[in-house]
Design an enzyme around this catalytic site. Structure first.
Site, mmCIF file in Angstrom:
data_model
loop_
_atom_site.group_PDB
_atom_site.id
_atom_site.type_symbol
_atom_site.label_atom_id
_atom_site.label_comp_id
_atom_site.label_asym_id
_atom_site.label_seq_id
_atom_site.Cartn_x
_atom_site.Cartn_y
_atom_site.Cartn_z
ATOM 1 N N GLU A 163 -4.165 8.062 -4.591
ATOM 2 C CA GLU A 163 -4.444 7.441 -5.630
ATOM 3 C C GLU A 163 -5.507 7.985 -6.456
ATOM 4 O O GLU A 163 -6.441 8.232 -5.029
ATOM 5 C CB GLU A 163 -4.415 6.077 -5.795
ATOM 6 C CG GLU A 163 -2.819 5.602 -5.435
ATOM 7 C CD GLU A 163 -3.359 4.112 -4.748
ATOM 8 O OE1 GLU A 163 -4.542 3.221 -4.674
ATOM 9 O OE2 GLU A 163 -1.829 3.172 -4.575
ATOM 10 N N ARG A 201 1.093 -0.562 -0.331
ATOM 11 C CA ARG A 201 -0.217 0.247 0.164
ATOM 12 C C ARG A 201 0.411 1.186 -0.162
ATOM 13 O O ARG A 201 1.746 0.962 0.248
ATOM 14 C CB ARG A 201 -1.139 -0.151 1.574
ATOM 15 C CG ARG A 201 -1.696 -1.016 1.053
ATOM 16 C CD ARG A 201 -3.451 -0.900 -0.068
ATOM 17 N NE ARG A 201 -4.810 -1.125 0.076
ATOM 18 C CZ ARG A 201 -4.234 -2.646 -0.755
ATOM 19 N NH1 ARG A 201 -3.780 -3.041 -1.675
ATOM 20 N NH2 ARG A 201 -5.909 -2.735 -0.653
ATOM 21 N N HIS A 213 -1.599 0.963 -9.900
ATOM 22 C CA HIS A 213 -1.878 0.233 -9.113
ATOM 23 C C HIS A 213 -3.348 -0.990 -10.047
ATOM 24 O O HIS A 213 -4.552 -1.370 -9.514
ATOM 25 C CB HIS A 213 -3.331 0.996 -8.338
ATOM 26 C CG HIS A 213 -3.923 -0.133 -7.048
ATOM 27 N ND1 HIS A 213 -4.027 0.027 -5.888
ATOM 28 C CD2 HIS A 213 -3.795 -1.318 -6.862
ATOM 29 C CE1 HIS A 213 -3.874 -0.063 -4.980
ATOM 30 N NE2 HIS A 213 -3.824 -1.572 -5.471
#
Length: 318
Positions: free
Chosen positions: A265, A236, A284
């Site tokens: 993000e 993460r 991602h």
């Protein structure tokens, strides 16, 4: 008929059709785009399925009858665990479904950063490949180098298998507990984190995000790494202090980084990470394959059904 609400895309037409058949189903691929309708649907929801939208206590207060949240994800940092526990709401996830494809992504980042694949690929696209590549653009070998895994869980172990059996890489790992099964399987050696950072040629972060792992990597950790080391994060974004990573790269404390996750993000276009050619930055995509997302959707739907039908789920978080 029980009522189910999605809170983000469910990447399987088959699963969506089954949800429509089994339940009174309200689909919200972008819940906040129609917030009023979404909140109205929550008012009578027995179950929720999705992953894109972080769910907090204020939002979940709109769902007084909620019994289960089936997360289409492995990570559960988007959910208020204490609140769910207090309300007796079951939370499930899909940990097994993402293991191999996320490990593929991690090893891809490792390879791309080591061999400068993005940088040199762009050189070709820009018409800059006019002669043989010289030493100023050489990358690093991967085979035979030492890999350090921070967090040797399912995904970390899958990355380590690729390294050990495919590339002949010795494996170091750090974590809260010893992993004798993995030590026997691929000769992993457990060492303290700072020793791992000092010895590893490649450092791959696979820990879950928690209060203990928030900013686990900062200036001190990057300073402990080798100057020719490559850093990979598939955990993460908040596990890493991004400002410290930018400084370490800019000052040459480490050689390169491969990143699939970020503190914010989507990553802002003005992020200083994007100004560094030695950074491989992906949006991602750790589990973003057709096969894996479909498997995640099927798994989450099966977990949802189990709880709503009074059976024990296979992957309970709470």
């Amino acid at each position: 008929m029980q009522r189910v609400v999605s809170f983000g895309p469910v990447s399987s037409a088959e699963v969506l059709a089954d949800l429509e058949k089994r339940y009174h189903f309200r689909r919200f691929d972008q819940p906040l785009a129609d917030r009023e309708s979404f909140l109205a649907a929550l008012a009578t929801a027995d179950g929720m399925i999705g992953s894109t939208l972080p769910l907090d206590a204020a939002l979940l207060d709109y769902a007084p009858a909620l019994k289960v949240i089936a997360s289409v994800s492995a990570g559960v940092d988007n959910y208020p665990l204490g609140y769910l526990r207090d309300r007796g709401i079951c939370l499930t996830n899909t940990p097994d479904a993402v293991t191999e494809t996320t490990a593929d992504t991690g090893f891809m980042l490792l390879m791309m950063a080591a061999r400068r694949a993005c940088e040199l690929g762009q050189l070709v696209r820009d018409g800059g490949w006019t002669c043989a590549i010289d030493a100023s653009r050489f990358g690093l070998d991967v085979h035979g180098k030492t890999l350090g895994i921070v967090g040797l869980g399912r995904i970390g172990a899958a990355v380590a298998r690729r390294a050990h059996f495919g590339f002949g890489m010795p494996v170091l790992y750090s974590g809260n507990s010893a992993k004798p099964v993995y030590e026997a399987e691929f000769a992993a050696r457990r060492v303290p984190l700072m020793q791992l950072l000092a010895e590893a040629d490649f450092v791959c972060v696979c820990v879950p995000l928690s209060a203990d792992t928030h900013h686990l990597f900062g200036r001190e950790q990057f300073a402990a790494m080798r100057a020719d080391a490559v850093f990979v994060n598939i955990a993460r974004g908040a596990v890493v202090d991004e400002a410290a990573l930018v400084q370490a790269l800019a000052e040459g404390q480490i050689r390169a980084a491969g990143l699939d996750v970020y503190e914010r993000e989507p990553l802002p276009a003005g992020s200083p990470l994007l100004a560094l050619p030695q950074v491989v930055a992906l949006p991602h995509i750790g589990s973003a394959t057709v096969e894996t997302r479909a498997l995640m959707a099927r798994t989450a739907a099966a977990e949802l059904a189990a709880v709503l039908e009074g059976r024990a789920p296979q992957h309970p978080v709470l």
